[in-house]
Design a protein around this motif. Structure first.
Motif, PDB file in Angstrom:
ATOM      1  N   UNK A   1     -11.732   8.688  -3.822  1.00 34.10           N
ATOM      2  CA  UNK A   1     -10.746   8.096  -4.735  1.00 34.10           C
ATOM      3  C   UNK A   1     -10.632   6.605  -4.451  1.00 34.10           C
ATOM      4  N   UNK A   2     -10.827   5.789  -5.498  1.00 33.47           N
ATOM      5  CA  UNK A   2     -10.794   4.337  -5.369  1.00 33.47           C
ATOM      6  C   UNK A   2      -9.736   3.801  -6.316  1.00 33.47           C
ATOM      7  N   UNK A   3      -8.960   2.848  -5.819  1.00 32.26           N
ATOM      8  CA  UNK A   3      -7.955   2.175  -6.638  1.00 32.26           C
ATOM      9  C   UNK A   3      -8.400   0.734  -6.822  1.00 32.26           C
ATOM     10  N   UNK A   4      -8.670   0.347  -8.066  1.00 30.10           N
ATOM     11  CA  UNK A   4      -9.059  -1.028  -8.391  1.00 30.10           C
ATOM     12  C   UNK A   4      -7.840  -1.783  -8.882  1.00 30.10           C
TER      13      UNK A   4
ATOM     14  N   UNK B   1       3.714  -5.226  -7.946  1.00 33.99           N
ATOM     15  CA  UNK B   1       3.814  -6.023  -6.717  1.00 33.99           C
ATOM     16  C   UNK B   1       2.922  -5.399  -5.646  1.00 33.99           C
ATOM     17  N   UNK B   2       2.728  -6.122  -4.565  1.00 32.94           N
ATOM     18  CA  UNK B   2       1.958  -5.593  -3.448  1.00 32.94           C
ATOM     19  C   UNK B   2       2.567  -4.322  -2.887  1.00 32.94           C
ATOM     20  N   UNK B   3       3.889  -4.300  -2.762  1.00 36.27           N
ATOM     21  CA  UNK B   3       4.566  -3.111  -2.225  1.00 36.27           C
ATOM     22  C   UNK B   3       4.348  -1.904  -3.135  1.00 36.27           C
ATOM     23  N   UNK B   4       4.365  -2.111  -4.439  1.00 40.27           N
ATOM     24  CA  UNK B   4       4.138  -1.013  -5.382  1.00 40.27           C
ATOM     25  C   UNK B   4       2.699  -0.510  -5.308  1.00 40.27           C
ATOM     26  N   UNK B   5       1.754  -1.423  -5.142  1.00 45.53           N
ATOM     27  CA  UNK B   5       0.344  -1.032  -5.027  1.00 45.53           C
ATOM     28  C   UNK B   5       0.141  -0.189  -3.764  1.00 45.53           C
ATOM     29  N   UNK B   6       0.741  -0.600  -2.668  1.00 46.05           N
ATOM     30  CA  UNK B   6       0.637   0.160  -1.421  1.00 46.05           C
ATOM     31  C   UNK B   6       1.287   1.531  -1.590  1.00 46.05           C
ATOM     32  N   UNK B   7       2.452   1.573  -2.232  1.00 47.51           N
ATOM     33  CA  UNK B   7       3.138   2.852  -2.468  1.00 47.51           C
ATOM     34  C   UNK B   7       2.250   3.772  -3.305  1.00 47.51           C
ATOM     35  N   UNK B   8       1.677   3.231  -4.385  1.00 48.06           N
ATOM     36  CA  UNK B   8       0.808   4.036  -5.253  1.00 48.06           C
ATOM     37  C   UNK B   8      -0.422   4.529  -4.498  1.00 48.06           C
TER      38      UNK B   8
ATOM     39  N   UNK C   1      -5.513   7.505  -1.818  1.00 44.81           N
ATOM     40  CA  UNK C   1      -6.769   6.809  -2.088  1.00 44.81           C
ATOM     41  C   UNK C   1      -7.528   6.544  -0.794  1.00 44.81           C
ATOM     42  N   UNK C   2      -8.846   6.538  -0.902  1.00 44.61           N
ATOM     43  CA  UNK C   2      -9.709   6.253   0.241  1.00 44.61           C
ATOM     44  C   UNK C   2      -9.976   4.759   0.383  1.00 44.61           C
ATOM     45  N   UNK C   3      -9.852   4.020  -0.720  1.00 47.42           N
ATOM     46  CA  UNK C   3     -10.128   2.588  -0.693  1.00 47.42           C
ATOM     47  C   UNK C   3      -9.410   1.892  -1.845  1.00 47.42           C
ATOM     48  N   UNK C   4      -9.048   0.645  -1.592  1.00 42.70           N
ATOM     49  CA  UNK C   4      -8.495  -0.233  -2.620  1.00 42.70           C
ATOM     50  C   UNK C   4      -9.471  -1.387  -2.761  1.00 42.70           C
ATOM     51  N   UNK C   5      -9.806  -1.743  -4.004  1.00 37.57           N
ATOM     52  CA  UNK C   5     -10.720  -2.859  -4.252  1.00 37.57           C
ATOM     53  C   UNK C   5      -9.927  -3.980  -4.926  1.00 37.57           C
ATOM     54  N   UNK C   6      -9.983  -5.152  -4.308  1.00 33.29           N
ATOM     55  CA  UNK C   6      -9.299  -6.338  -4.822  1.00 33.29           C
ATOM     56  C   UNK C   6     -10.337  -7.392  -5.197  1.00 33.29           C
ATOM     57  N   UNK C   7     -10.364  -7.821  -6.450  1.00 34.38           N
ATOM     58  CA  UNK C   7     -11.233  -8.948  -6.785  1.00 34.38           C
ATOM     59  C   UNK C   7     -10.687 -10.215  -6.143  1.00 34.38           C
ATOM     60  N   UNK C   8     -11.543 -10.949  -5.442  1.00 33.48           N
ATOM     61  CA  UNK C   8     -11.098 -12.187  -4.807  1.00 33.48           C
ATOM     62  C   UNK C   8     -10.702 -13.183  -5.891  1.00 33.48           C
TER      63      UNK C   8
END
Length: 186
Positions: free
Chosen positions: A54-57, A124-131, A137-144
């Motif tokens: 599971x990946x969260x983009x 927000x960052x806190x919401x992304x972490x909560x989700x 999820x096994x990984x979160x991908x952030x575009x630089x």
């Protein structure tokens, strides 16, 4: 004085309430799980609970996010889930910039790729972490970002990114585009 002064591999496994982390130092000394030794395919590994399923983009609507979305669609197995969460873009603000996410979503549907959008509204960052925690999820991908990284400090609009990197319950990948060479190769 251990091992005649020669460094030996060490695997450190940290078990927490929200996540488990494993770090291999100097090659590690981890004994492979039986499923790893018996696996004959990636599907076998995933069935044994090994690997990324599971990946969260994180998508901000910019061309950079769209490029990372394309990379993931073509790189990931169709058995891996790809979900998306939105954030606000500094690059699109105050411009008539085109939000590429609508096109990306349509393209995924055209390719028959199931795409779950966790929120159409910027998070927000806190919401992304909560989700990411709730979604396991096994990984979160952030575009630089194409703007200066890391954020400059308190109140910076990209604080969400620093928050995710510092608090994520899983691995975080920051996808960086190659730089344009400054010298000509002849």
């Amino acid at each position: 004085h251990l091992h005649g002064g020669m460094p030996q591999g060490l695997t450190v496994h940290v078990v927490g309430r929200d996540r488990d982390l494993t770090f291999d130092l100097d090659g590690g000394n981890r004994i492979p799980k039986a499923a790893e030794r018996l696996a004959r395919s990636i599907a076998d590994l995933r069935a044994a609970g090994i690997g990324v399923r599971r990946i969260l983009l994180v998508h901000d609507g910019t061309r950079s996010s769209s490029d990372v979305f394309e990379w993931l669609l073509t790189m990931l197995s169709s058995s891996a889930e790809l979900d998306v969460v939105r954030v606000r873009s500094l690059e699109l603000e105050g411009t008539n910039g085109h939000d590429t996410f609508v096109k990306d979503r349509q393209w995924a549907e055209q390719l028959g790729r199931t795409l779950k959008v966790l929120s159409e509204e910027p998070q927000s960052g806190a919401e992304i972490v909560r989700m990411s925690r709730e979604g396991n999820y096994d990984a979160i991908v952030l575009p630089a970002p194409s703007t200066k990284w890391p954020p400059t400090g308190e109140g910076d609009e990209r604080d969400w990114m620093s928050y995710v990197v510092s608090h994520a319950p899983c691995s975080v990948f920051i996808a960086v585009h190659p730089t344009i060479p400054r010298e000509v190769v002849g």
